[in-house]
Design a protein around this motif. Sequence first.
Motif, mmCIF file in Angstrom:
data_model
loop_
_atom_site.group_PDB
_atom_site.id
_atom_site.type_symbol
_atom_site.label_atom_id
_atom_site.label_comp_id
_atom_site.label_asym_id
_atom_site.label_seq_id
_atom_site.Cartn_x
_atom_site.Cartn_y
_atom_site.Cartn_z
ATOM 1 N N ASN A 25 0.823 -1.200 0.000
ATOM 2 C CA ASN A 25 0.000 0.000 0.000
ATOM 3 C C ASN A 25 0.864 1.260 0.000
ATOM 4 O O ASN A 25 0.571 2.240 -0.694
ATOM 5 N N ALA A 26 1.939 1.240 0.789
ATOM 6 C CA ALA A 26 2.810 2.413 0.844
ATOM 7 C C ALA A 26 3.507 2.632 -0.503
ATOM 8 O O ALA A 26 3.618 3.772 -0.976
ATOM 9 N N VAL A 27 3.973 1.560 -1.116
ATOM 10 C CA VAL A 27 4.629 1.695 -2.424
ATOM 11 C C VAL A 27 3.646 2.214 -3.468
ATOM 12 O O VAL A 27 4.005 3.001 -4.345
ATOM 13 N N PHE A 28 2.372 1.780 -3.362
ATOM 14 C CA PHE A 28 1.366 2.291 -4.295
ATOM 15 C C PHE A 28 1.185 3.799 -4.129
ATOM 16 O O PHE A 28 1.018 4.524 -5.116
ATOM 17 N N GLU A 29 1.179 4.292 -2.858
ATOM 18 C CA GLU A 29 1.045 5.737 -2.640
ATOM 19 C C GLU A 29 2.230 6.490 -3.259
ATOM 20 O O GLU A 29 2.051 7.539 -3.886
ATOM 21 N N LEU A 30 3.466 5.941 -3.109
ATOM 22 C CA LEU A 30 4.640 6.582 -3.699
ATOM 23 C C LEU A 30 4.560 6.569 -5.223
ATOM 24 O O LEU A 30 4.834 7.581 -5.889
ATOM 25 N N GLU A 31 4.175 5.441 -5.799
ATOM 26 C CA GLU A 31 4.086 5.338 -7.260
ATOM 27 C C GLU A 31 3.006 6.269 -7.806
ATOM 28 O O GLU A 31 3.191 6.894 -8.856
ATOM 29 N N SER A 32 1.870 6.396 -7.073
ATOM 30 C CA SER A 32 0.810 7.309 -7.514
ATOM 31 C C SER A 32 1.296 8.749 -7.484
ATOM 32 O O SER A 32 0.962 9.553 -8.364
ATOM 33 N N GLY A 33 2.085 9.105 -6.460
ATOM 34 C CA GLY A 33 2.640 10.456 -6.405
ATOM 35 C C GLY A 33 3.598 10.725 -7.551
ATOM 36 O O GLY A 33 3.627 11.830 -8.110
ATOM 37 N N ILE A 34 4.417 9.729 -7.942
ATOM 38 C CA ILE A 34 5.353 9.910 -9.063
ATOM 39 C C ILE A 34 4.587 10.124 -10.364
ATOM 40 O O ILE A 34 4.916 10.998 -11.178
ATOM 41 N N GLN A 35 3.547 9.332 -10.581
ATOM 42 C CA GLN A 35 2.748 9.506 -11.802
ATOM 43 C C GLN A 35 2.046 10.856 -11.810
ATOM 44 O O GLN A 35 1.944 11.507 -12.857
ATOM 45 N N ALA A 36 1.563 11.295 -10.633
ATOM 46 C CA ALA A 36 0.923 12.614 -10.567
ATOM 47 C C ALA A 36 1.934 13.722 -10.843
ATOM 48 O O ALA A 36 1.604 14.737 -11.469
ATOM 49 N N LEU A 37 3.198 13.542 -10.388
ATOM 50 C CA LEU A 37 4.241 14.531 -10.649
ATOM 51 C C LEU A 37 4.526 14.632 -12.144
ATOM 52 O O LEU A 37 4.733 15.732 -12.677
ATOM 53 N N LEU A 38 4.526 13.499 -12.839
ATOM 54 C CA LEU A 38 4.777 13.520 -14.278
ATOM 55 C C LEU A 38 3.628 14.161 -15.041
ATOM 56 O O LEU A 38 3.824 14.705 -16.130
ATOM 57 N N GLN A 39 2.412 14.108 -14.466
ATOM 58 C CA GLN A 39 1.242 14.662 -15.142
ATOM 59 C C GLN A 39 0.934 16.096 -14.711
ATOM 60 O O GLN A 39 0.402 16.876 -15.498
ATOM 61 N N ASN A 40 1.272 16.443 -13.457
ATOM 62 C CA ASN A 40 0.921 17.755 -12.920
ATOM 63 C C ASN A 40 2.172 18.368 -12.309
ATOM 64 O O ASN A 40 2.694 17.893 -11.293
ATOM 65 N N SER A 41 2.668 19.425 -12.937
ATOM 66 C CA SER A 41 3.911 20.029 -12.484
ATOM 67 C C SER A 41 3.757 20.807 -11.192
ATOM 68 O O SER A 41 4.754 21.190 -10.578
ATOM 69 N N SER A 42 2.540 21.082 -10.720
ATOM 70 C CA SER A 42 2.352 21.887 -9.507
ATOM 71 C C SER A 42 2.548 21.067 -8.232
ATOM 72 O O SER A 42 2.645 21.624 -7.144
ATOM 73 N N LEU A 43 2.592 19.738 -8.334
ATOM 74 C CA LEU A 43 2.771 18.891 -7.168
ATOM 75 C C LEU A 43 4.252 18.845 -6.788
ATOM 76 O O LEU A 43 5.121 18.703 -7.645
ATOM 77 N N LYS A 44 4.515 18.974 -5.492
ATOM 78 C CA LYS A 44 5.871 18.794 -4.983
ATOM 79 C C LYS A 44 5.965 17.428 -4.319
ATOM 80 O O LYS A 44 5.009 16.968 -3.696
ATOM 81 N N LEU A 45 7.144 16.799 -4.438
ATOM 82 C CA LEU A 45 7.325 15.460 -3.878
ATOM 83 C C LEU A 45 8.654 15.446 -3.149
ATOM 84 O O LEU A 45 9.696 15.810 -3.708
ATOM 85 N N LEU A 46 8.637 15.021 -1.889
ATOM 86 C CA LEU A 46 9.842 14.989 -1.068
ATOM 87 C C LEU A 46 9.948 13.623 -0.403
ATOM 88 O O LEU A 46 8.977 13.117 0.158
ATOM 89 N N LEU A 47 11.143 13.037 -0.452
ATOM 90 C CA LEU A 47 11.427 11.758 0.199
ATOM 91 C C LEU A 47 12.259 12.025 1.448
ATOM 92 O O LEU A 47 13.224 12.799 1.397
ATOM 93 N N ILE A 48 11.892 11.384 2.562
ATOM 94 C CA ILE A 48 12.667 11.487 3.796
ATOM 95 C C ILE A 48 13.079 10.063 4.189
ATOM 96 O O ILE A 48 12.216 9.224 4.486
#
Length: 584
Positions: A495-518
């Motif tokens: 489930n966690a990997v799915f959330e990360l993968e969904s965020g990456i796809q959203a970043l490729l589609q929508n440039s206004s999203l910021k993504l940070l890994l800790i």
Amino acid sequence: MQTGYILGFFILPIFLEGCCDENYQKKKTETQLSPGLRQDAVCRHYKAVEGEIFMMPCIESVNMEVVCSRTGEGREGNKGTSFVCGRKFLVEAKYSGKYTCRSLLSSGSELFFHLQVVERISLGPGCFQPEEIRELVVNIGGKIPCPGLNCSNNTDVIWYKGMTAVSRLTRSTCQEDGWLHLCKVRKTDTDVFFCDRQINESGVIWTFRRAVNVSVIPDEASYPPRIVHPENNTKEKVELGQCHTLMCKVYFPFEKKFSREVQWYMNYSGNTENMTLLPMEEQQHTRISHKEYKVIRRAIIKEVTPQHLNYRYTCIAGNNVGTSSRTIQLVEKIKVKWPSLVGYPIVSLLLVAGLGTVLHVKWLEIQLIYRSRFQHGKQHGGEKEFDVFLSYVWSSQSAELEGVLTLSPQRGPDSDEEACLSSMDPPNTEEGKSTQRPLEVLLPRVLEDWWGYRLCLLERDVPPGGAYTNDVVLAIKRSQMLICLLSADYLSNNNAVFELESGIQALLQNSSLKLLLIWTSGASASLIQPDPPLPPLVQRALKVLPSLDWTSGKPARATSNFWRSLRKAMPDQRVKLSSLMQDQ
């Protein structure tokens, strides 16, 4: 050609005709010695001249190797000498002695012979002729003399060609005064001929064997040489100021008397009356067939000048029959500017091809780098419902602390001025000093209670009962930023990997999203090997997305740097709480 030489070619066949025809019509009736060692012979005695070729005939009708080894006492220090019968070798004085011949493959009777090597000086000046090659002209008659025959009263000679007696060959031959007459010379007559004559010394019959090297040559040249290079009236390109070599390749017919000559000449504008001989290298000649020689000669121009372009260069080849010639001209070679005309386009093509390959292979990484670092100018907090979507996985320690930990109920700042005043580091506060707590417990309270950001937590802000995948995708779209707390447990949770993968796809589609890994607990992409393996999109994104490192228990200064870096990475504009309250 000399008259006597021409008459000799016509008279010699006439002189030999009676001898050859008579021998060809009737067979000799006298008994001939065997061309090889006879099995009923007790011992044979041979004499040979030092420095001549010798060959001991083999046993008749035996197709196997027969080795003759020394058995008697010869010259001192030469015991153990051996040779193979039927093979030619150069006789030396040390070969004198008694020999026993036997086959290596059979155990038949042994044969014996005695070899005596005669020194040259013992023959006298009239009885020893230096070894010379007897040249015979093909397709006409020829004579072969027996060396030293005039020094013996016995002129009865038996001739051998190799191992075979000439009298046994099916061809027209005859003998006269010890000379061998070949009615028609063949190309295959290039060989060693042996003449054997009998000598009686103290009751012992010796066979004195002498060798004659025969070489068959073609008829005299009947045509002039032919030049195969260069072609006539051609042009050779040269560079001014450079050395240039002119080469002439010629084929000459065979000549008994050498008259092959190749010369290079230079003349002005084709004026053949006034030609100058050029400096040349030595001729190189090679016999390429029975009837022809190849001759190559080169002329050297050490430095080509513009004046050389006005001359003509002629190769003239001649022999006793005639001459041939070829003329060429030199022209200046146009220098091509390689760097500008060839070099630059090639380099540019290679550069473009290299860049294209890199873009093709790393296009996904390039997109993620560009969108995650340079495409945040159009963020509008008022259009979003959440500032941060926080993705994490609870550990056993964080679950225990969640029920015990209580924070100050103060609200976050509503204005930018209040945000600046409250941007002090959490470690400087009482709550910030509790850095021993897991980050998934500490971070939500810092972002909401201290910094005033509105977080989206799935277990709190997403109503239950809906489709999990749709809820995750919708929550990410309604957030300005996605923060993922990565650990070994996180990357092993589907489930966690799915959330990360969904965020990456959203970043490729929508440039206004910021993504940070800790990365927590010192984890990194190179050290963690999750099971099952991560999707390829996630594996490539982990290498290039912006990231921070968090480790609990670090010194206060290192922890303070983490919070400052995190504060800078947060969205510039926060969600307006008033608009959210109106929506509710």
